[in-house]
Design an enzyme around this catalytic site. Structure first.
Site, PDB file in Angstrom:
ATOM      1  N   LYS A 205      26.217  54.938  16.537  1.00  0.00           N
ATOM      2  CA  LYS A 205      25.732  53.554  16.572  1.00  0.00           C
ATOM      3  C   LYS A 205      26.365  52.719  15.467  1.00  0.00           C
ATOM      4  O   LYS A 205      26.733  51.558  15.677  1.00  0.00           O
ATOM      5  CB  LYS A 205      24.204  53.528  16.450  1.00  0.00           C
ATOM      6  CG  LYS A 205      23.604  52.117  16.481  1.00  0.00           C
ATOM      7  CD  LYS A 205      23.947  51.398  17.787  1.00  0.00           C
ATOM      8  CE  LYS A 205      23.716  49.899  17.722  1.00  0.00           C
ATOM      9  NZ  LYS A 205      22.312  49.519  17.669  1.00  0.00           N
TER      10      LYS A 205
ATOM     11  N   LYS B 265      21.784  43.758   7.999  1.00  0.00           N
ATOM     12  CA  LYS B 265      21.229  45.089   7.710  1.00  0.00           C
ATOM     13  C   LYS B 265      22.163  46.192   8.188  1.00  0.00           C
ATOM     14  O   LYS B 265      22.446  47.153   7.460  1.00  0.00           O
ATOM     15  CB  LYS B 265      19.851  45.205   8.369  1.00  0.00           C
ATOM     16  CG  LYS B 265      19.143  46.536   8.176  1.00  0.00           C
ATOM     17  CD  LYS B 265      19.353  47.512   9.327  1.00  0.00           C
ATOM     18  CE  LYS B 265      18.744  47.025  10.615  1.00  0.00           C
ATOM     19  NZ  LYS B 265      18.887  48.034  11.712  1.00  0.00           N
TER      20      LYS B 265
END
Length: 294
Positions: free
Chosen positions: A170, A238
């Protein structure tokens, strides 16, 4: 059909729960803001606690925004692993650090609980359409056990390897996403300064051998001044920090990430955090002293 406990009902969760229900699964949802369940997940059963959401479930899916939220909801004293049955499979679909994902897997193994890391690519539209791309880490038998559940929310499911492989994939993929958003902004700013018609530029980008669905989706939205959130810039910031830390951990220099992170953080400081991640392009345009909107 499976009985499913679903933890977290954010932008992605709404679409995923709807598709799980549409596929005939029995879904119980816990969300920190409990009143949203009735409106955002009609047809699902609302749980008053994580313990209630996971009790007796075949599968528990977790989809939360960041490491602290996952740590509390999965590893905390009132979290998933404290209450889930040994027969339940837990799959964390959040985008989190590989370090935390590995910690989850170890904690689950200590309790005899089957665990998968299964983050997704795609945003609000893909979640609503059941067209996400799921990257999974864990043992093959467990992946196959939950594949019918994952198929309900996914266009494709990719088993990347053992525990943590999905979480790592990811971040690899999100590096590409961030870089494409950044380079699209730079290309459009350069084209505008050079006097090119930006619609014509996007027409070319649509057909070339370096075309991208991100260019096709984000490009016209930028020209329309549309930064409505499918994936919030705050979350992209983030993720960029997660990528930076992950790369340092494995000893892989990423010199191209620094300017992307700089633009993302500048966009965040400018108040664009709740807009789409593509709002970093507004910073790029400002720095080029140009405007990209029609």
């Amino acid at each position: 059909m499976a009985s499913i406990g679903y933890i977290g009902l954010g932008t992605m969760g709404r679409g995923m729960v709807a598709n799980l229900l549409r596929a005939g699964h029995d879904v119980t949802v816990w969300n920190r803001t409990a009143e949203r369940i009735a409106t955002d997940a009609p047809g699902a059963t609302a749980a008053g606690s994580i313990a209630e959401a996971v009790a007796g479930r075949d599968v528990v899916l977790v989809c939360l925004s960041d490491d602290p939220a996952v740590r509390e909801a999965v590893l905390g004293p009132d979290g998933v692993l404290a209450h889930v049955a040994a027969t339940t499979v837990v799959a964390d679909m959040s985008t989190i650090s590989p370090t935390l994902s590995d910690e989850e897997a170890r904690a689950a193994e200590e309790r005899g609980i089957r665990f998968l890391d299964a983050p997704v690519f795609g945003s609000k539209g893909e979640a609503a359409a059941g067209g996400l791309w799921v990257v999974v880490g864990g043992d093959t038998e467990t992946v196959e056990t939950v594949r019918p559940v994952l198929d309900a929310v996914a266009e494709t499911v990719h088993h990347m390897g053992g525990h943590g492989a999905g979480a790592r994939m990811k971040l690899v993929g999100n590096l590409v996403v961030a870089a494409q958003l950044n380079v699209l902004g730079e290309a459009l700013a350069l084209a505008k300064r050079a006097g090119l018609d930006l619609h014509a530029v996007l027409d070319v980008l649509h057909v070339t051998d370096f075309r991208s669905p991100i260019f096709d989706g984000v490009g016209p939205a930028v020209l329309a001044g549309d930064y409505s959130p499918s994936f919030a810039l705050d979350l992209m910031v983030k993720d960029a920090h997660l990528i930076d830390a992950f790369a340092a951990q494995v000893g892989c220099p990423l010199p191209g990430l620094a300017p992307v992170l700089d633009n993302l953080e500048a966009a965040q400081r400018s108040g664009y955090g709740r807009e789409n991640a593509s709002a970093l392009i507004k910073v790029i345009a400002d720095r080029a002293d140009t405007h990209l909107e029609d």
